[in-house]
Design a protein around this motif. Structure first.
Motif, PDB file in Angstrom:
ATOM      1  N   GLY A 214      85.184  -8.734  82.092  1.00  0.00           N
ATOM      2  CA  GLY A 214      86.499  -8.683  82.766  1.00  0.00           C
ATOM      3  C   GLY A 214      87.196  -7.339  82.671  1.00  0.00           C
ATOM      4  N   LEU A 215      86.417  -6.270  82.522  1.00  0.00           N
ATOM      5  CA  LEU A 215      87.044  -4.953  82.442  1.00  0.00           C
ATOM      6  C   LEU A 215      87.577  -4.544  83.821  1.00  0.00           C
ATOM      7  CD1 LEU A 215      84.523  -3.014  80.158  1.00  0.00           C
ATOM      8  CD2 LEU A 215      86.389  -4.550  79.518  1.00  0.00           C
ATOM      9  N   ASP A 216      88.515  -3.578  83.833  1.00  0.00           N
ATOM     10  CA  ASP A 216      89.098  -3.134  85.107  1.00  0.00           C
ATOM     11  C   ASP A 216      89.022  -1.607  85.240  1.00  0.00           C
ATOM     12  OD1 ASP A 216      91.105  -2.126  83.501  1.00  0.00           O
ATOM     13  OD2 ASP A 216      92.469  -3.803  83.843  1.00  0.00           O
TER      14      ASP A 216
ATOM     15  N   LEU B 159      89.524  -4.947  72.606  1.00  0.00           N
ATOM     16  CA  LEU B 159      89.182  -6.293  73.099  1.00  0.00           C
ATOM     17  C   LEU B 159      89.387  -7.309  71.977  1.00  0.00           C
ATOM     18  CD1 LEU B 159      85.927  -5.416  75.090  1.00  0.00           C
ATOM     19  CD2 LEU B 159      88.235  -5.722  75.981  1.00  0.00           C
TER      20      LEU B 159
ATOM     21  N   ASP C  21      89.882   0.580  82.308  1.00  0.00           N
ATOM     22  CA  ASP C  21      88.802   0.562  81.312  1.00  0.00           C
ATOM     23  C   ASP C  21      87.682   1.513  81.720  1.00  0.00           C
ATOM     24  OD1 ASP C  21      89.985  -1.461  79.689  1.00  0.00           O
ATOM     25  OD2 ASP C  21      89.363  -2.950  81.152  1.00  0.00           O
TER      26      ASP C  21
END
Lengths: 355, 85
Positions: B38-40, B18, B43
């Motif tokens: 805002g991780l997806d 990050l 991640d």
């Protein structure tokens, strides 16, 4: 006027070529046996959520391709065709190292996803939301030329009106160590390094991304027309002259009609003999070299193409790339010849777009 | 618990690369996914591996992840209760 025209170019190289005038800030480094690409700022071009997962090669490819498309005024290319000799070696190494370090457990997805050779082409397409033809050629030191042949065939056959083509290769620490052990990279004691008249084995290694926005018609930004491309897997040094003359014959050209020839001399004494054509058939032709500026890598010939296209547009050869003292009043036809380790020979013929 | 939270923040920053985010920028109750950090989904896989590798916790039910990975607070609480190393 239909053909295969270079209407835009983008480059990230070991030189500061990404935001400066053509060869205005280049430096010849004779003391490092590995040259690393000068990195532009990617933050303005790539969203933060994407950039954090990208290895160097992917970022360089996106930057160079974006610049090429911008210059040519193309938003979505009809095809994205990339060439890479080694692919995304940085993430491949990370993934393989994780397998070894963690005893084949705890494998994370990111480096695996990004380790494939077509990552650059895929990420460019994702960024553009381009769902058109997308292909990556992994063909040693003619990877970029193979991509060019594919693009040229599609343009020549009216299958497409424009194509994004590029070559990209990145360095990675473990691979570089292996290349040093096997003397693909020159030894420290061979300094100062030179690509001309060298008496040592190996090369100074480099990396970079060279992208070209090609179209079937010229426009205001056109650099040159790609008239023909040829590749040959393996040749003996004495066969190069025939390879060249047959290629020129097929294009109805005599040696004397070549205004400049761009050679891929890389300073490896073992294979310098392949460039003997410089003193035999091209002894009266202005000669250009570039690997003292780019370093050697599988798609370094993309740097050569970028250089030749600029020479064509500017109609002059910068002193720093002149191999001999010859020059011409105008440069309408330029030939490029490259080889690597005695294999993967390529010829690219450029013509002035206005000719 | 506070030391674990700090440790988790640094590990998340390092593992997920990050850029431009420091430990101080992440609040204990910030959402890790969606509007927060805002991780997806990729991640999420990295975090599952992190739990296994560093704390000996194997997540067998992926649905559990939704609650565990809500924030640093929820992660730290789950690790404290279930860690095997």
């Amino acid at each position: 006027m239909k053909g295969c025209y270079i209407n835009g170019m983008g480059i990230v190289s070991v030189q500061k070529t990404f935001d400066s005038e053509f060869l205005s800030e280049v430096i010849v480094n004779e003391t490092e046996n590995v040259l690393y690409a000068q990195q532009p700022s990617y933050k303005e071009m790539i969203p933060p959520a994407m950039i954090r997962r990208m290895a160097k090669g992917v970022k360089m490819g996106i930057y160079a391709s974006t610049k090429a498309l911008e210059e040519a005024g193309i938003e979505i290319p009809g095809a994205i065709i990339t060439g890479t000799g080694m692919g995304c070696v940085e993430d491949s190494e990370k993934f393989l190292k994780a397998i070894l370090d963690n005893d084949e457990q705890f494998l994370t997805p990111t480096s695996f996803i990004q380790s494939t050779h077509n990552t650059v082409g895929a990420q460019i397409a994702l960024g553009l939301q381009c769902k058109n033809y997308n292909f990556t050629y992994v063909n040693g030191a003619v990877s970029m030329e193979t991509a060019l042949i594919d693009a040229k065939m599609q343009l020549d056959n009216d299958e497409l009106t424009n194509v994004l083509v590029g070559g990209i290769d990145e360095t990675s620490s473990h691979t570089l160590e292996l290349f040093k052990l096997t003397q693909i990279i020159k030894k420290e004691e061979d300094k100062p390094y030179s690509v001309l008249n060298s008496n040592s084995k190996g090369v100074v290694f480099g990396e970079g991304a060279n992208f070209f926005a090609l179209a079937n018609t010229p426009n205001d930004t056109t650099y040159a027309k790609i008239e023909d491309v040829a590749i040959y897997s393996a040749l003996q040094p004495e066969q190069v002259a025939n390879f060249v003359t047959e290629f020129l014959k097929a294009n109805n050209l005599a040696i004397s009609e070549i205004d400049a020839v761009v050679f891929g001399n890389n300073g490896d004494v073992t294979h310098d003999g392949y460039y003997n054509v410089s003193s035999t058939i091209f002894n009266e032709t202005p000669q250009v070299f570039y690997k003292h500026l780019s370093g050697e890598y599988n798609t370094a010939s993309g740097f050569g193409l970028w250089l030749a296209a600029n020479i064509m547009k500017q109609q002059q050869i910068p002193a720093i790339v002149k191999m001999n003292g010859l020059q011409k009043d105008s440069y309408k036809t330029i030939l490029l010849y490259n080889q690597y380790l005695g294999k993967d020979h390529s010829l690219i013929l450029l013509k002035n777009a206005k000719a | 618990m506070d030391a674990l939270k700090q440790e988790l923040k640094s590990k998340i920053i390092e593992v997920l690369n990050l850029e431009d985010i420091a430990v101080e920028d992440i609040n204990d109750n910030d959402a890790l996914f969606g509007d927060g950090l805002g991780l997806d989904s990729i991640d999420a896989l990295e975090l599952i591996v992190l739990l296994d590798k560093d704390y000996g916790i194997k997540l067998t039910d992926p649905k559990e992840g939704k609650n565990i990975f809500q924030s640093i607070d929820t992660m730290a609480a789950y690790i404290t209760a279930n860690r095997t190393k």
